[in-house]
Design a protein around this motif. Structure first.
Motif, short mmCIF file in Angstrom:
data_model
loop_
_atom_site.label_atom_id
_atom_site.label_comp_id
_atom_site.label_asym_id
_atom_site.label_seq_id
_atom_site.Cartn_x
_atom_site.Cartn_y
_atom_site.Cartn_z
N TRP A 112 53.08 85.05 26.30
CA TRP A 112 53.59 84.07 25.33
C TRP A 112 52.71 82.83 25.29
O TRP A 112 52.50 82.24 24.23
N LEU A 113 52.19 82.42 26.45
CA LEU A 113 51.25 81.29 26.48
C LEU A 113 50.01 81.60 25.65
O LEU A 113 49.51 80.74 24.91
N GLN A 114 49.54 82.83 25.75
CA GLN A 114 48.36 83.24 24.99
C GLN A 114 48.64 83.18 23.48
O GLN A 114 47.80 82.71 22.71
N PHE A 115 49.83 83.63 23.07
CA PHE A 115 50.21 83.52 21.66
C PHE A 115 50.28 82.06 21.22
O PHE A 115 49.80 81.70 20.14
N ALA A 116 50.89 81.22 22.04
CA ALA A 116 51.02 79.80 21.70
C ALA A 116 49.64 79.15 21.55
O ALA A 116 49.43 78.35 20.63
N PHE A 117 48.73 79.51 22.43
CA PHE A 117 47.37 78.96 22.34
C PHE A 117 46.67 79.48 21.08
O PHE A 117 46.04 78.71 20.35
N ALA A 118 46.80 80.77 20.81
CA ALA A 118 46.16 81.37 19.63
C ALA A 118 46.69 80.77 18.33
O ALA A 118 45.97 80.69 17.33
N CYS A 119 47.95 80.34 18.35
CA CYS A 119 48.57 79.71 17.17
C CYS A 119 48.33 78.20 17.12
O CYS A 119 48.87 77.52 16.25
N ASN A 120 47.54 77.69 18.06
CA ASN A 120 47.21 76.26 18.13
C ASN A 120 48.42 75.38 18.40
O ASN A 120 48.49 74.24 17.94
N TYR A 121 49.37 75.89 19.18
CA TYR A 121 50.54 75.09 19.56
C TYR A 121 50.31 74.34 20.86
O TYR A 121 51.14 73.52 21.25
N MET A 122 49.19 74.64 21.51
CA MET A 122 48.80 73.93 22.73
C MET A 122 47.28 73.89 22.77
O MET A 122 46.62 74.72 22.16
N ASN A 123 46.77 72.92 23.51
CA ASN A 123 45.31 72.83 23.60
C ASN A 123 44.80 73.72 24.75
O ASN A 123 45.59 74.26 25.53
N ASN A 173 45.67 75.50 32.32
CA ASN A 173 46.46 75.03 33.45
C ASN A 173 47.67 75.93 33.68
O ASN A 173 47.89 76.40 34.80
N LEU A 174 48.45 76.17 32.64
CA LEU A 174 49.66 76.99 32.80
C LEU A 174 49.31 78.44 33.14
O LEU A 174 49.96 79.05 33.99
N HIS A 175 48.29 78.98 32.51
CA HIS A 175 47.88 80.35 32.82
C HIS A 175 47.49 80.48 34.29
O HIS A 175 47.91 81.42 34.98
N ILE A 186 56.81 74.09 30.51
CA ILE A 186 56.84 74.90 29.29
C ILE A 186 57.95 74.44 28.36
O ILE A 186 57.75 74.36 27.14
N TYR A 187 59.09 74.13 28.92
CA TYR A 187 60.19 73.63 28.09
C TYR A 187 59.76 72.38 27.33
O TYR A 187 59.97 72.27 26.11
N GLU A 188 59.18 71.43 28.03
CA GLU A 188 58.74 70.19 27.39
C GLU A 188 57.67 70.45 26.35
O GLU A 188 57.73 69.90 25.24
N LEU A 189 56.70 71.28 26.68
CA LEU A 189 55.62 71.59 25.76
C LEU A 189 56.15 72.32 24.52
O LEU A 189 55.73 72.03 23.39
N SER A 190 57.09 73.22 24.71
CA SER A 190 57.60 74.02 23.60
C SER A 190 58.47 73.22 22.63
O SER A 190 58.74 73.68 21.52
#
Length: 135
Positions: free
Chosen positions: A83-94, A100-102, A23-27
């Motif tokens: 927070w992962l769900q928010f990041a995905f909804a904001c298109n910050y991750m595919n 995978n993370l979920h 998560i650190y690397e992805l963020s």
């Protein structure tokens, strides 16, 4: 079955540490305007999962405290999923990264729930229970 002597020996600790690092690397690629909101929150909650496992291990003499810290860890894992769900909804991750993370955090939550359910085994210091199931 391997002997668990330190919190770092726990599979749930190792798994949560590894995923916090992912998560650190992805963020790092999140937009700068998210630095003090989503980026900070997801890093804190993911790291807190691991930190609470460490604290729980140190409180094994007191079963209720052990359970409380594992429960805190479970809550932090669920917060991380949010927070992962928010990041995905904001298109910050595919989608693959999100799924995978979920799923990794679902596994971590399951391991924590298992430890909570078997707390008497983890909090026993008798020689018979030295070899714990390595979660």
């Amino acid at each position: 079955m391997s002997t668990v002597r330190f919190h770092q020996d726990l599979k749930v600790y190792q798994k949560s540490f590894e995923n916090a690092q992912l998560i650190y690397e992805l963020s790092k690629s999140f937009p700068k305007e998210e630095l003090y909101s989503l980026t900070d929150q997801i890093r804190r909650s993911s790291r807190s999962v691991t930190a609470n496992i460490s604290e729980a291990w140190g409180k094994r003499k007191y079963e209720k405290s052990f359970i409380a810290k594992l429960t805190d860890s479970e809550g932090e894992a669920r917060e991380t999923q949010t927070w992962l769900q928010f990041a995905f909804a904001c298109n910050y991750m595919n989608e693959a990264q999100y799924n995978n993370l979920h799923n990794q955090y679902n596994q971590i939550i399951g391991m924590l729930i298992s430890m909570i359910g078997q707390s008497e085994k983890w909090c026993s210091f008798s020689p018979m229970n030295r070899e714990e199931k390595n979660l």
